[in-house]
Structure formats: C-alpha cells, structure tokens
Design an enzyme around this catalytic site. Structure first.
Site, PDB file in Angstrom:
ATOM      1  N   GLY A 137       0.780  -1.239   0.000  1.00  0.00           N
ATOM      2  CA  GLY A 137       0.000   0.000   0.000  1.00  0.00           C
ATOM      3  C   GLY A 137       0.805   1.279   0.000  1.00  0.00           C
ATOM      4  CD  GLU A 190       1.698  -9.010   1.915  1.00  0.00           C
ATOM      5  OE1 GLU A 190       2.235  -9.985   2.427  1.00  0.00           O
ATOM      6  OE2 GLU A 190       0.514  -8.974   1.543  1.00  0.00           O
ATOM      7  N   PRO A 191       5.146  -4.613   0.241  1.00  0.00           N
ATOM      8  CG  PRO A 191       6.347  -2.763   0.917  1.00  0.00           C
ATOM      9  CD  PRO A 191       6.324  -4.247   1.031  1.00  0.00           C
ATOM     10  NE  ARG A 199      -1.771   1.363 -12.087  1.00  0.00           N
ATOM     11  CZ  ARG A 199      -1.960   2.597 -11.671  1.00  0.00           C
ATOM     12  NH1 ARG A 199      -1.525   3.611 -12.393  1.00  0.00           N
ATOM     13  NH2 ARG A 199      -2.560   2.844 -10.531  1.00  0.00           N
ATOM     14  CB  CYS A 230     -10.373  -2.430 -33.163  1.00  0.00           C
ATOM     15  SG  CYS A 230      -9.156  -2.588 -34.462  1.00  0.00           S
TER      16      CYS A 230
HETATM   17  N1  LLP Z   1       0.009  -7.788  -0.821  1.00  0.00           N
HETATM   18  C1  LLP Z   1      -1.133  -8.222  -1.360  1.00  0.00           C
HETATM   19  C2  LLP Z   1      -1.826  -9.371  -0.767  1.00  0.00           C
HETATM   20  C3  LLP Z   1      -1.648  -7.572  -2.503  1.00  0.00           C
HETATM   21  O1  LLP Z   1      -2.786  -8.011  -3.034  1.00  0.00           O
HETATM   22  C4  LLP Z   1      -0.949  -6.478  -3.062  1.00  0.00           C
HETATM   23  C5  LLP Z   1      -1.490  -5.783  -4.234  1.00  0.00           C
HETATM   24  C6  LLP Z   1       0.260  -6.071  -2.463  1.00  0.00           C
HETATM   25  C7  LLP Z   1       0.700  -6.749  -1.335  1.00  0.00           C
HETATM   26  C8  LLP Z   1       1.091  -4.953  -2.997  1.00  0.00           C
HETATM   27  O2  LLP Z   1       0.457  -3.745  -2.913  1.00  0.00           O
HETATM   28  P1  LLP Z   1       1.180  -2.359  -3.251  1.00  0.00           P
HETATM   29  O3  LLP Z   1       2.308  -2.168  -2.278  1.00  0.00           O
HETATM   30  O4  LLP Z   1       1.647  -2.404  -4.632  1.00  0.00           O
HETATM   31  O5  LLP Z   1       0.105  -1.370  -3.007  1.00  0.00           O
HETATM   32  N2  LLP Z   1      -3.514  -3.078 -10.268  1.00  0.00           N
HETATM   33  C9  LLP Z   1      -3.681  -2.020  -9.297  1.00  0.00           C
HETATM   34  C10 LLP Z   1      -3.097  -2.392  -7.940  1.00  0.00           C
HETATM   35  C11 LLP Z   1      -3.646  -3.686  -7.405  1.00  0.00           C
HETATM   36  C12 LLP Z   1      -3.054  -4.076  -6.077  1.00  0.00           C
HETATM   37  C13 LLP Z   1      -3.269  -5.515  -5.852  1.00  0.00           C
HETATM   38  N3  LLP Z   1      -2.659  -6.010  -4.663  1.00  0.00           N
HETATM   39  C14 LLP Z   1      -3.051  -0.748  -9.844  1.00  0.00           C
HETATM   40  O6  LLP Z   1      -2.538  -0.790 -10.962  1.00  0.00           O
HETATM   41  O7  LLP Z   1      -3.094   0.286  -9.206  1.00  0.00           O
END
Ligand code: LLP
Length: 422
Positions: free
Chosen positions: A234, A276-277, A314, A344
């Site tokens: 996140g 877990e980023p 995105r 298309c």
């Molecule tokens: N852990 C879990 C269980 C997750 O599902 C995710 C992302 C992360 C960690 C990593 O999250 P981050 O640090 O990247 O926020 N496709 C979307 C983002 C989907 C996130 C899915 N889960 C986008 O392009 O913004």
C-alpha cells in the site's frame, strides 16, 4: 529518468538508443532505482522496529530479473497464486521467505501451497477445514479485513472495508484462530492488505491500530503468541507532477509506534513486523517507451502510439494518470492533444486530452512514467498486438530481460481439430 540536454535517458542510456536497440513498445526498468526504493522503505521501518522483514508482491512486476534484484536486497516474496510460488522458487526463495496470499483458493492451490511449505495468509475461515483436509501447516496466518481501507486509485483497489472481497470479517477472526489452534496448529501470524497506493502517512498507523485491536484480543483470549504481523503493501507513489509524495519516515515512525503500543496494550510477545509492498519498490523505476506512428487531425488532434491499453492497462481500467514525455520536445510549446494505442476499442484512447508538445510528430518517442508496477504484469494480447519486451538498465548497461512476443506466442497452446483443416 533524466534529461541529457533535451534528450531523455534512463540510467545513463538515451531512450532513443534503447528504442533503436530493442524496438517499441518496451518496458524499461532502472535497477539502481529499485534498489534505492527498497533500501529507503526497509530502513525507514527497520530503524523503528528492527525485527522487520519485507516481502515483494511479485504480481506487480513478475520478471524474474526484477524479483532477483529484490531478493538480493533481502526481500521475500508475496505470492498470489501457485505459479507465483513457483516463481519465488525459480529465484531461489521458498519456505518461510514466501507468503501465499491468494484468495478463493481451489483445492489444488491449497494442496500445492501446503506441499511447498510457504506461509499461508488464509483469506477466509471457510478455507481452513479444506486446508486441514490436506494437512496441518507448520505456521498459519489469516488475512483480516479490519473494516476499513482506501486507495488513491479509488474503489478499484480499496482492498478492505465492507465492499472488499478480501479478508476475514473482524467478528470471525477469533473463531478462525480458535479453530486452527484446536486443530493443532502451533505457530501463528496475522495479515492484512487494506488498499494500494496510499500517500497519506497517517493511514498506516490507523489501519495498524485497527488490525492490532482485532489480533490483540484474539492473542490474549486464545493465548497465542503471534510470530509475525504482516501489514500488507500500500505504500503509495505520486503519479501526477506536483502531487505530494508519501512521507515515508513519518508513516514508518507512527506505524512502528502504534504497533509497539498495541503489542504492549494486549501483552503480546513482540512479533516480527512484516510488510509486502510492490508499487513503492518498482513503480517509479519502470517506464514504457513507445513510438508515435501517426498524427490524426480530426475532431481532436490525436497522436497514435504503439502503447495501448493492452500494454499499459491502468489508464483504461482505472482512469489512472501516467505522466508522458516526448523525447527531445519537452521544451516546445504545448497544445491539447489526445493519445491512443492501436487497438480497435475506443477505451484505447487512453489520454483524451493533455497539454503535450504541439510539435509531436510521426517517429517521435514517448516515455510513460511510473509504469513499473502493474504495467507489464497486467498487459495482455489483444488484436494481435502482443506483449512488449522488457529491458533492465543498470547505469550505462542495458539487458533484455524478456523478449517481445511474436506470432508463435499468439497461437501457442492452441489446437485445431483435424476436421477443421480440410
Ligand atoms: N500484498 C497483497 C496481498 C496484494 O494483493 C498487493 C497488491 C500487495 C501486497 C502490494 O500492494 P502495493 O504495495 O503495490 O500497493 N492493479 C492495481 C493495484 C492492485 C493491487 C493488488 N494487490 C493498480 O494498478 O493500481
């Protein structure tokens, strides 16, 4: 990315050279930037809570070269599927260096997950009896929906709260751990992942407090010593010029303080803190380079490039903003121009209007920023426009880390019954 005169370079290499050598569209990742991002994030949290470990959510960018960079830095892997567990294994990571945070798992997912010896972050209490059918995990963690989540990307990636599909309802968390304990599971962790791309530092201690109140009560009542608490990913990045970045130091300090306070409040044995980023590690370290193939003067002026919603989903999927540069023309006067890909589909008109260099012309190169996370990983084949190449830049060195797909890739795994061939 930097400018050498009016020319754009990634690492030390001009994008014109990269485009010449590898073609377009091509994803380019800056290795040094990934390493710096990891270290900044890790150090910010470890400084305030030394028993800290980070996992890389490989779904964001699953090229093994990228996963290896993060492994070298000390990260484990967060896997969403069995194939992502296999990817971790492919780069030499297994066992408790891998978290399996998949959801709505099939029996086969559960069986293979157990066999691989990784740590499950079980997404629901209903999966537990199915898991126990196949065996008893050495250590078990549940993904908690603490009742609140948010995201700069919007509702699309708000992964907790009443509208999210993820995690266990707070009222069922106690039962989940009780059931696991009664089944003889001895070691426990806890997990949440409440939203992606958050740049509000106060959010992280806030959701940590929510999780810890749920987990603290379970720990106290069930006499469980949680070995780890995983706060998920996140950590957000800014996408628009001028947008405020996450104050990482503040987020880390306040989160660690909240964590320690809650550990003390509930009398827990201090667990390891995990995160877990993904986006924070690779998001701003990846770019997609494309070429302008034609300029159309119609109701609007449109530049058509080989970057489309198939290569970078995105903008079409979430309405997300990605900043765009035109190589060699950033100093030129600006005009309202649209940008689209070659599919298309009108959703492929992925920038309806933006102030871009008015001199934009056939043959120009465009560079799209912040494409490292959920870029290639979400690309797909459509209209016979296949997935791009991926290149890793390290200073003045560029290495192809995935070849561009070709026709054989498009028909791979397809079969034509002989009766259709006559
Ligand atoms: N852990 C879990 C269980 C997750 O599902 C995710 C992302 C992360 C960690 C990593 O999250 P981050 O640090 O990247 O926020 N496709 C979307 C983002 C989907 C996130 C899915 N889960 C986008 O392009 O913004």
């Amino acid at each position: 990315m930097k400018f050498i005169g009016d020319k754009i370079a990634i690492g030390e290499i001009p994008v014109s050279e990269l485009a010449e050598r590898f073609g377009t569209p091509t994803y380019v990742y800056d290795e040094q930037k990934i390493r710096k991002n990891y270290r900044r994030a890790f150090n910010a949290f470890a400084k305030h809570y030394p028993d800290f470990k980070m996992f890389y959510a490989v779904k964001s960018c699953n090229n093994p070269a990228i996963v290896n960079i993060l492994r070298q830095e000390g990260a484990g892997v967060d896997a969403a599927s069995v194939n992502e567990i296999l990817l971790a294994k492919h780069v030499g990571l297994g066992g408790e260096d891998v978290m399996f945070s998949g959801n709505f798992l099939s029996d086969e997912d559960i069986r293979q997950g157990l066999e691989s010896g990784v740590i499950f972050n079980l997404d629901d209490i209903s999966i537990l009896p199915r898991l126990l059918k196949f065996g008893k995990p050495e250590i078990l963690s549940f993904r908690v929906n603490p009742g609140y989540g948010k995201s700069n990307v919007g509702e699309f990636v708000t992964n907790a709260g009443p509208n999210a599909k993820f995690g266990i309802h707070p009222d069922k968390v106690m039962d989940a751990y009780r059931m696991a304990k009664e089944a003889g599971v001895k070691r426990f962790g806890a997990h949440m992942m409440t939203g992606s791309c958050i740049t509000d530092a106060e959010y992280f201690p806030f959701v940590t407090g929510l999780l810890m109140d749920i987990i603290g009560k379970a720990g106290r009542e069930l006499k469980i010593d949680f070995e780890f608490i995983d706060l998920g990913g996140g950590l957000g990045i800014p996408y628009k010029p001028g947008e405020a970045a996450l104050d990482l130091e503040k987020a880390a300090e306040l989160t660690a303080k909240m964590f320690r306070d809650k550990v003390a409040e509930y009398g827990l044995k201090p667990p390891q803190l995990k995160m877990e980023p993904a986006r924070y590690f690779v998001g701003n370290a990846g770019y997609i380079i494309g070429r302008v193939h034609s300029i159309k003067e119609s109701y609007k002026k449109i530049a058509g490039t080989d970057i489309g919603m198939n290569t970078l989903a995105r903008p079409a999927m979430y309405g997300s903003y990605h900043h765009i540069y035109v190589d060699g023309k950033e100093q030129d006067p600006r005009a309202a121009i649209g940008l689209c890909g070659q599919l298309c589909e009108n959703t492929d008109f992925w920038v309806k209007e933006r102030e871009l260099p008015s001199t934009i012309a056939e043959g120009d190169l465009v560079v799209v920023e912040n494409a490292g996370a959920y870029g290639f990983g979400m690309s797909y084949q459509y209209n016979g426009r296949l997935r791009p190449a991926e290149v890793l830049v390290n200073g003045d060195e560029a290495t192809l880390i995935r070849t561009r797909e070709d026709f054989d890739d498009m028909i791979r795994h397809t079969f034509v019954p002989s009766r259709l061939k006559s």
